[in-house]
Write a protein that holds these residues in place. Structure first.
Motif, PDB file in Angstrom:
ATOM      1  N   GLY A  19       0.803  -1.218   0.000  1.00 19.99           N
ATOM      2  CA  GLY A  19       0.000   0.000   0.000  1.00 19.99           C
ATOM      3  C   GLY A  19       0.831   1.261   0.000  1.00 19.99           C
TER       4      GLY A  19
ATOM      5  N   TYR B 226       1.945   1.731  -3.501  1.00 22.26           N
ATOM      6  CA  TYR B 226       0.907   1.932  -4.513  1.00 22.26           C
ATOM      7  C   TYR B 226       0.137   3.243  -4.361  1.00 22.26           C
ATOM      8  CZ  TYR B 226      -2.894   0.738  -7.710  1.00 22.26           C
ATOM      9  OH  TYR B 226      -3.800   0.737  -8.729  1.00 22.26           O
ATOM     10  N   LEU B 227      -0.159   3.662  -3.139  1.00 24.80           N
ATOM     11  CA  LEU B 227      -0.968   4.868  -2.960  1.00 24.80           C
ATOM     12  C   LEU B 227      -0.318   6.118  -3.548  1.00 24.80           C
ATOM     13  CD1 LEU B 227      -3.653   5.979  -1.978  1.00 24.80           C
ATOM     14  CD2 LEU B 227      -2.643   6.228   0.306  1.00 24.80           C
TER      15      LEU B 227
ATOM     16  N   GLU C 143      -8.402   5.046  -3.782  1.00 28.95           N
ATOM     17  CA  GLU C 143      -7.471   5.533  -2.759  1.00 28.95           C
ATOM     18  C   GLU C 143      -8.023   5.300  -1.352  1.00 28.95           C
ATOM     19  OE1 GLU C 143      -5.924   8.924  -5.896  1.00 28.95           O
ATOM     20  OE2 GLU C 143      -7.300   9.493  -4.282  1.00 28.95           O
ATOM     21  N   ARG C 144      -9.310   5.584  -1.157  1.00 30.38           N
ATOM     22  CA  ARG C 144      -9.940   5.388   0.154  1.00 30.38           C
ATOM     23  C   ARG C 144      -9.922   3.912   0.548  1.00 30.38           C
ATOM     24  NH1 ARG C 144     -14.914   6.182  -0.999  1.00 30.38           N
ATOM     25  NH2 ARG C 144     -15.597   4.057  -0.691  1.00 30.38           N
TER      26      ARG C 144
ATOM     27  N   LEU D  48      -7.979   1.482  -0.578  1.00 33.89           N
ATOM     28  CA  LEU D  48      -6.609   1.021  -0.339  1.00 33.89           C
ATOM     29  C   LEU D  48      -6.149   1.425   1.057  1.00 33.89           C
ATOM     30  CD1 LEU D  48      -3.929  -0.223  -1.302  1.00 33.89           C
ATOM     31  CD2 LEU D  48      -3.377   2.003  -2.316  1.00 33.89           C
ATOM     32  N   LEU D  49      -6.392   2.663   1.414  1.00 32.19           N
ATOM     33  CA  LEU D  49      -5.952   3.155   2.721  1.00 32.19           C
ATOM     34  C   LEU D  49      -6.709   2.485   3.865  1.00 32.19           C
ATOM     35  CD1 LEU D  49      -4.022   5.209   4.078  1.00 32.19           C
ATOM     36  CD2 LEU D  49      -5.935   6.805   4.093  1.00 32.19           C
TER      37      LEU D  49
ATOM     38  N   HIS E  33       2.790   7.037   6.297  1.00 36.83           N
ATOM     39  CA  HIS E  33       1.436   6.499   6.165  1.00 36.83           C
ATOM     40  C   HIS E  33       0.410   7.609   6.459  1.00 36.83           C
ATOM     41  CE1 HIS E  33      -1.629   3.204   6.744  1.00 36.83           C
ATOM     42  NE2 HIS E  33      -2.203   4.191   7.413  1.00 36.83           N
TER      43      HIS E  33
ATOM     44  N   LEU F 214       0.303  10.316   3.790  1.00 36.28           N
ATOM     45  CA  LEU F 214      -0.520   9.889   2.656  1.00 36.28           C
ATOM     46  C   LEU F 214      -2.006  10.041   2.971  1.00 36.28           C
ATOM     47  CD1 LEU F 214       1.408   6.653   1.578  1.00 36.28           C
ATOM     48  CD2 LEU F 214       1.311   8.835   0.333  1.00 36.28           C
TER      49      LEU F 214
ATOM     50  N   ARG G 251      -4.729  12.242   0.839  1.00 35.58           N
ATOM     51  CA  ARG G 251      -5.978  11.695   0.317  1.00 35.58           C
ATOM     52  C   ARG G 251      -7.144  12.615   0.677  1.00 35.58           C
ATOM     53  NH1 ARG G 251     -10.529   9.334   1.101  1.00 35.58           N
ATOM     54  NH2 ARG G 251     -10.388   9.414   3.350  1.00 35.58           N
TER      55      ARG G 251
END
Length: 149
Positions: free
Chosen positions: A26, A29-30, A55-56, A58-59, A105, A108, A112
């Motif tokens: 993650g 990728y994000l 995106e949401r 994945l996070l 983390h 990111l 988002r």
């Protein structure tokens, strides 16, 4: 409690590694999704909505649980007798890099939210550069644990 941690050590270690792999996927990728989002998507479009959904998910569905599991299993390893010698340098370099990874983390996650609010100000180039952060931190962590520098 320490007897229990010692008896389940192989399982804890395996679950820690699996959690780290999922978290790292993650973290790699994000930022890449952010690059494509910035460079190829118009705000307010269907594609913008699709990227925000990806995106949401994945996070929230992968990265957050993986980070939490990584921390839980990592702390279990720390408290397992005979695993970490805090008089050496390597656990401190690993701990610093893990804190850096956790900061990244959350960085990111804030980016988002900017996309959701339509307030992203960063370029694709900036996200490409930031995409190198987890790689550098991963190198510090792996070499700290394996080479014990």
């Amino acid at each position: 409690m320490t007897d229990l941690l010692a008896s389940i050590y192989p399982w804890t270690k395996a679950l820690h590694v699996v959690s780290v792999v999922a978290w790292m996927a993650g973290l790699f990728y994000l930022p890449r999704l952010f690059v494509y989002h910035v460079e190829a998507v118009s705000g307010g479009s269907e594609t913008d909505s699709l990227f925000q959904t990806m995106e949401r998910r994945l996070l929230r569905a992968i990265m957050n649980p993986a980070m939490i599991a990584t921390w839980i299993f990592g702390l279990m390893l720390v408290f397992t007798p005979g695993i970490v010698d805090w008089s050496e340098v390597w656990p401190w370099t690993k701990a610093a890099a893990v804190l850096g990874m956790t900061w990244f983390h959350h960085w990111l996650g804030r980016r988002r939210k900017e996309f959701v609010a339509g307030k992203n100000t960063r370029t694709g180039r900036r996200y490409r550069l930031m995409n190198e952060v987890p790689t550098l931190l991963l190198l510090v962590i792996v070499f700290s644990v394996i080479v014990k520098f």
